[in-house]
Design an enzyme around this catalytic site. Sequence first.
Site, short mmCIF file in Angstrom:
data_model
loop_
_atom_site.label_atom_id
_atom_site.label_comp_id
_atom_site.label_asym_id
_atom_site.label_seq_id
_atom_site.Cartn_x
_atom_site.Cartn_y
_atom_site.Cartn_z
N SER A 1 29.05 34.80 50.69
CA SER A 1 28.93 34.56 49.25
C SER A 1 27.49 34.30 48.78
CB SER A 1 29.83 33.40 48.84
OG SER A 1 31.19 33.79 48.87
N LYS B 1 42.30 26.21 46.75
CA LYS B 1 42.51 26.95 45.50
C LYS B 1 43.65 26.39 44.65
CE LYS B 1 40.50 31.26 47.17
NZ LYS B 1 40.61 32.73 47.22
#
Length: 256
Positions: free
Chosen positions: A16, A65
């Site tokens: 990322s 999440k």
Amino acid sequence: MKKYALVGERLGHSYSPFVHNQIYKDLNIDAQFFLLECKADELEGVINLLRTGEYHGFNITFPYKIEVMKYLDEISPEAEAVGSVNTVFYKNGKVIGYNTDVYGFYAELLYFKVPVKGKECYILGTGGASLAVYRALSDMGGNVYFVSRTKREGVITYSELEGRKIDVLVNATPVGLFPNCDACPCKKEIAESAGYVLDVIFNPRITKILEYAHSNMNGMFMLVYQAIKSEEIFQGMKYERDARDLLDRLEASLRE
């Protein structure tokens, strides 16, 4: 300089920072993207770093999440519909959760030209990533089923998966993720029998389930595309370059 980060439990596998920092260069933005590992009992404190201004936005990954949602002031309608959040942004005095994974996986299905409408689609895992995969497959007209070790309403077991016609099989578990590259979430025979096999994992690029299925459909394009959508939220502007160009740069960096 603005600071952004990926938040998760273990992040040694992540690409990322490269992806997001390339986007900042393309958009000529003075920003940097970091990795923030934390334990579950530290997550609330990490999210509060947005309120203090130390960080300006987060991507959220496994296993937070769903967990992160209880620490947010507001959740976008799209993320609410999915039931998970992978993007968190501080705006107008509120910490707001979004889901760009759906866009990422939808784009990946198109990238690999996977036929979905009317097909029998099975998702391995029931965590936050699987919910986004489910939304994308459902929106494209697939007949979608969750698969888990524990049977419950709306979820079949791995043993029940055996012998079924599988048009599309998606691994949305962390099984096979670096450094546990020899692990596979299902039996070899299941992977071999499926029509199309995709993995949301991108490190390693060919996981054991993809190896068994002779597939190269890993999560790299999903990673890149969801990052672009996250940055469009963070920066309030469109990223006009082709996502495939960013993917090419990422792959070139891995070959160096």
